[in-house]
Design an enzyme around this catalytic site. Structure first.
Site, PDB file in Angstrom:
ATOM      1  N   LYS A  28       0.829  -1.199   0.000  1.00 35.32           N
ATOM      2  CA  LYS A  28       0.000   0.000   0.000  1.00 35.32           C
ATOM      3  C   LYS A  28       0.870   1.258   0.000  1.00 35.32           C
ATOM      4  O   LYS A  28       0.524   2.246  -0.619  1.00 35.32           O
ATOM      5  CB  LYS A  28      -0.940   0.007   1.195  1.00 35.32           C
ATOM      6  CG  LYS A  28      -0.200  -0.158   2.494  1.00 35.32           C
ATOM      7  CD  LYS A  28      -1.002   0.233   3.682  1.00 35.32           C
ATOM      8  CE  LYS A  28      -0.042   0.271   4.858  1.00 35.32           C
ATOM      9  NZ  LYS A  28      -0.525   0.913   6.021  1.00 35.32           N
ATOM     10  N   THR A  29       2.019   1.183   0.697  1.00 39.50           N
ATOM     11  CA  THR A  29       2.890   2.348   0.736  1.00 39.50           C
ATOM     12  C   THR A  29       3.389   2.684  -0.662  1.00 39.50           C
ATOM     13  O   THR A  29       3.387   3.841  -1.078  1.00 39.50           O
ATOM     14  CB  THR A  29       4.090   2.097   1.672  1.00 39.50           C
ATOM     15  OG1 THR A  29       3.593   1.478   2.855  1.00 39.50           O
ATOM     16  CG2 THR A  29       4.777   3.376   2.023  1.00 39.50           C
ATOM     17  N   ASP A 229      -3.492   7.381   5.878  1.00 41.57           N
ATOM     18  CA  ASP A 229      -3.060   5.995   6.003  1.00 41.57           C
ATOM     19  C   ASP A 229      -3.529   5.456   7.360  1.00 41.57           C
ATOM     20  O   ASP A 229      -3.792   6.225   8.273  1.00 41.57           O
ATOM     21  CB  ASP A 229      -1.531   5.955   5.920  1.00 41.57           C
ATOM     22  CG  ASP A 229      -1.033   4.552   5.635  1.00 41.57           C
ATOM     23  OD1 ASP A 229      -1.862   3.662   5.393  1.00 41.57           O
ATOM     24  OD2 ASP A 229       0.192   4.356   5.660  1.00 41.57           O
ATOM     25  N   GLU A 230      -3.626   4.142   7.500  1.00 49.12           N
ATOM     26  CA  GLU A 230      -4.016   3.524   8.770  1.00 49.12           C
ATOM     27  C   GLU A 230      -5.322   4.131   9.295  1.00 49.12           C
ATOM     28  O   GLU A 230      -5.449   4.478  10.476  1.00 49.12           O
ATOM     29  CB  GLU A 230      -2.916   3.715   9.823  1.00 49.12           C
ATOM     30  CG  GLU A 230      -1.588   3.145   9.427  1.00 49.12           C
ATOM     31  CD  GLU A 230      -1.511   1.639   9.606  1.00 49.12           C
ATOM     32  OE1 GLU A 230      -2.217   1.082  10.456  1.00 49.12           O
ATOM     33  OE2 GLU A 230      -0.741   1.025   8.850  1.00 49.12           O
ATOM     34  N   GLN A 260      -5.662  -4.966  11.243  1.00 49.81           N
ATOM     35  CA  GLN A 260      -4.499  -4.428  11.936  1.00 49.81           C
ATOM     36  C   GLN A 260      -4.885  -3.289  12.863  1.00 49.81           C
ATOM     37  O   GLN A 260      -4.051  -2.461  13.233  1.00 49.81           O
ATOM     38  CB  GLN A 260      -3.444  -3.965  10.927  1.00 49.81           C
ATOM     39  CG  GLN A 260      -2.908  -5.102  10.093  1.00 49.81           C
ATOM     40  CD  GLN A 260      -1.556  -4.775   9.505  1.00 49.81           C
ATOM     41  OE1 GLN A 260      -0.598  -4.505  10.204  1.00 49.81           O
ATOM     42  NE2 GLN A 260      -1.482  -4.787   8.188  1.00 49.81           N
ATOM     43  N   ARG A 609       4.621  -9.832  10.496  1.00 55.00           N
ATOM     44  CA  ARG A 609       5.897  -9.103  10.421  1.00 55.00           C
ATOM     45  C   ARG A 609       6.968  -9.999   9.792  1.00 55.00           C
ATOM     46  O   ARG A 609       7.978  -9.522   9.318  1.00 55.00           O
ATOM     47  CB  ARG A 609       6.400  -8.666  11.804  1.00 55.00           C
ATOM     48  CG  ARG A 609       5.597  -7.652  12.563  1.00 55.00           C
ATOM     49  CD  ARG A 609       5.116  -6.518  11.755  1.00 55.00           C
ATOM     50  NE  ARG A 609       3.808  -6.842  11.169  1.00 55.00           N
ATOM     51  CZ  ARG A 609       3.193  -6.114  10.275  1.00 55.00           C
ATOM     52  NH1 ARG A 609       3.741  -5.011   9.822  1.00 55.00           N
ATOM     53  NH2 ARG A 609       2.022  -6.476   9.790  1.00 55.00           N
TER      54      ARG A 609
END
Length: 745
Positions: A28-29, A229-230, A260, A609
DNA sequence: TCGAGTTCAATTTTT
DNA sequence: TTGAACTCGA
């Protein structure tokens, strides 16, 4: 990189509200970066019309770097220098930036926010100390019954629901809320008189300012293109602020990953997504489901855990990566062995130490691993929230800078007035404080006219005069030298090194001095600015910076951190520790479905992760809460599809140590190895905790009991050995009182 | 008022 | 185990 069709779609849709549902490592980044590039390059949108909001400094810095790379420009040094660059910063930084900008143009009265432009930010510690003072001295309350932390929690909750101190009166329905109401009023008074705001205020004041039409209009025009974002971690106020800004052009793109979402305790509200769908009903929804990082096994595993959550969008993360990694389950007999196994794996593996990431649920859990790594001589770094800036010597120097920056900062002034000791005792400070409050003066004013205060003797007055002289000199200097030099100057004129190290020696002394050097070092980044500007910006950024931001990428060390902190990272090899019921999921959450689901999302974050190798460990017994405890294995382990798990072979580990030790001894090695095995067997088989053997006839219904972990409680139900105990701390717990470590009180 | 010595409570997660 | 908050003699 080549975007896939979904990512491409997200990149190209720019004049329309956009909801990007992204899952772990779906790039996504990269998609957002490409989107910014596309806007600027292809659509000729001026870069300073773009605002991108992130949650952490780490994410913001990374985004800025990526954007700078694709645009072939240098990334701005500070938010105030981002003229020809998109505004890519955290929520908090951006709102502070806007607040300062607004306060330059309008008076505080006009804005009705009771704030002047050189305001300061109180961190959590400042907040607690202010509240402690209020509760103890002004409200005369018992701090055991009304702990400052608890009150702070209520106030924060109120603020994030946009309930002001005055309005809180309507909320009162219990004794505690009555106390909160009084404390809240006093707390706000303190903030205003110190020209300070806390973290919650940053959002609230911004919201207040943006509701003024002409100001909103200006920012709507200035930032026509918004990205958040987030988004799943936004709270009510953040949602409203973004909505205000977006309500003219509707060019809002948000990235959402509900699996998340791990910040509900910070008031993040998942209902925001429902509101989003309502408020932007024609928004285009794009799902990014392909994971480009982890191997198939890790993803299958993560999916199998998250599937147990009933809330949230159904998802199936997938990947094209190879399947060659493994997930190993280390079931160690105790915490020490758990740590040594992890240490040994790290040692044996090829590659750098920095390929290893050790995760745990709470900060305090790092200790055993640290000890073990230390013994093995493996370099490591513990990422602790604010740890660096929490150290006494750093705090002291920052307090100095704060007062120099804003002499009206009473809290800071009181901290430094007698640090290092200059014989200005509590009594004198109290006297000055009374004057200050009664005549609404500031400390500099009082110190200037110290002779007028009759209650103080000459000796005390003299000490204050000397300090005042020193302080005024520093203020003068602050206009001439940049902040890094100013810090050195403070250290020099206050004899600070002498003060902080006089009773120390060796390593401790060195480390304190190193810390001071490090602070100066951080400050040199601001060397190119005007002296006062460098001071102001340094202070502002320091209050928002975390330990993680100072991470040095070049050196080679194992990284240890909490799962929450790890959200922005990926790592080749991840060790996930403390997988035990009560600890992860934490005992505070296992009674409540919503809280439990959040823990499960945390588990999901932790697992994803890992890129290639994932180790999950637990110890049958461990030292926790100042005692040895035995906890059942975490329910998350049971929820895993077992076919994905391999058990780590403990005997393999034992034998390795075995041969390692026996090699060192000539001759009797066979005997030694036999001895060693039996020694290990002892450790493996013998529980170190005493299972209690209580006489159950001593317990009766409604008895008060104490428990090493849950403190005091009352037996609310009792049938033979099985008791339900309501603990003051949290919920009722069912336990077998014959073997549980409970005691009558 | 200092500071050495003692007691007592406490652990989620962090911008 | 740690750290903050106390106690008490100087």
């Amino acid at each position: 990189m080549q975007l896939n069709t979904k990512q491409e779609e997200a990149k190209n849709k720019i004049n329309w509200p956009l909801l990007i549902i992204a899952w772990a490592w779906s790039w996504k980044t990269a998609t957002l970066t490409a989107r910014v590039e596309y806007m600027i390059r292809e659509k000729n949108i001026p870069s300073n019309n773009i605002m991108m909001v992130t949650f952490t400094n780490k994410a913001a810095t990374e985004m800025r770097e990526r954007v700078a790379r694709v645009l072939w420009v240098e990334k701005p040094r500070s938010i105030y220098a981002a003229w020809n660059f998109p505004l890519i910063w955290t929520f908090h930084s951006i709102w502070i930036f806007i607040l300062k900008e607004v306060l330059l143009k309008y008076s505080s009265e006009e804005l009705q926010i009771w704030l002047r432009k050189d305001f300061i930010i109180y961190d959590e510690q400042d907040k607690i100390s202010v509240l402690k003072n209020i509760l103890k001295n002004r409200l005369n309350l018992d701090e055991k019954e009304f702990p400052a932390r608890k009150i702070a929690f209520y106030i924060s909750n109120a603020k994030n629901n946009l309930i002001t101190a005055k309005w809180y009166e309507k909320e009162i329905d219990s004794t505690i809320k009555e106390v909160v109401y009084k404390a809240y009023l006093e707390y706000e008074k303190d903030l205003i008189s110190n020209n300070a705001i806390d973290f919650d205020d940053i959002l609230i004041k911004t919201y207040a300012v943006l509701r003024i039409w002409k100001i909103l209009e200006y920012y709507q025009e200035k930032y026509k293109y918004l990205m958040v974002d987030e988004y799943q971690d936004t709270n009510l106020v953040q949602y409203e602020i973004v909505k205000l800004l977006a309500s003219k052009y509707w060019n809002l793109a948000v990235v959402w990953d509900d699996s998340q979402s791990i910040y509900s305790w910070r008031w993040a509200d998942m209902r925001n997504i429902i509101n989003f769908k309502k408020d932007y009903s024609d928004a285009l929804v794009i799902k990014l489901e392909q994971n480009y990082r982890s191997t198939k096994k890790i993803i299958a595993w993560a999916n199998s855990v998250i599937a147990k959550n009933t809330s949230g969008i159904k998802k199936e993360l997938w990947t094209e990566n190879d399947e060659w990694s493994h997930i190993q389950y280390i079931e160690a007999p105790d915490d020490k062995i758990e740590a040594s196994i992890i240490t040994q794996i790290i040692k044996e593996k090829e590659g750098d130490y920095k390929d290893n990431l050790v995760l745990y649920r709470t900060n305090a859990q790092s200790r055993k691993i640290e000890e073990s790594l230390l013994m093995a001589n493996i370099p490591y770094r513990v990422i602790w929230w604010m740890k660096f800036y929490d150290r006494a010597e750093i705090k002291d120097l920052l307090w100095y800078l704060k007062v120099i920056h804003n002499p009206n900062d009473t809290v800071a002034m009181k901290r430094i007035i007698n640090t290092p000791t200059r014989k200005i005792w509590a009594k004198s400070i109290e006297t000055m404080d009374n004057y200050r409050e009664n005549f609404s003066l500031t400390y500099p004013q009082i110190m200037e006219n110290i002779d007028d205060i009759e209650e103080l003797n000459n000796w005390a007055k003299n000490s204050i005069k000397i300090f005042n002289q020193l302080f005024e000199d520093l203020v003068l200097k602050s206009h001439k030298i940049v902040v890094s030099e100013l810090i050195r100057e403070i250290v020099k004129v206050t004899n600070y090194e002498e003060y902080i190290t006089s009773w120390l020696s060796g390593e401790e002394k060195d480390s304190k001095l190193e810390n001071i050097d490090e602070l100066v070092n951080v400050a040199t980044e601001y060397n190119g600015m005007e002296p006062r500007e460098s001071l102001a910006i340094f202070l502002e950024e320091v209050s928002l910076i975390t330990d993680m931001d100072t991470k040095d990428e070049r050196s080679d060390y194992v990284t240890l951190m909490t799962i929450h902190t790890s959200k922005w990272l990926e790592q080749k090899r991840v060790f996930l520790t403390w997988l035990e019921e009560w600890l992860f999921p934490s005992f505070r959450s296992i009674w409540d479905i919503a809280a439990l689901e959040e823990e499960r999302r945390l588990m999901y974050v932790a697992m994803t992760r890992a890129r290639e190798e994932l180790y999950i460990s637990r110890a049958s017994e461990r030292f926790n809460f100042w005692d040895y405890v035995r906890n059942p294995e975490s329910r998350f382990l049971k929820e895993i599809n077992k076919e994905y798990l391999e058990n780590y072979d403990l005997w393999n580990f034992v034998n390795k140590w075995n041969s390692y030790f026996s090699k060192g001894l000539s001759g009797n090695s066979e005997w030694f190895s036999g001895f060693w095995s039996s020694f290990w067997w002892e450790i493996f088989s013998k529980p170190k905790i005493k299972v209690a053997d209580n006489d159950i006839s001593q317990f009766w219904l409604w008895d008060r009991v104490s428990h090493p972990k849950f403190w005091n409680g009352i037996i609310t139900n009792l049938s033979w050995e099985l008791a339900t105990i309501a603990f003051t701390w949290k919920w009722a717990v069912k336990m077998n009182i014959k073997i549980a470590p409970v005691r009558k009180v």
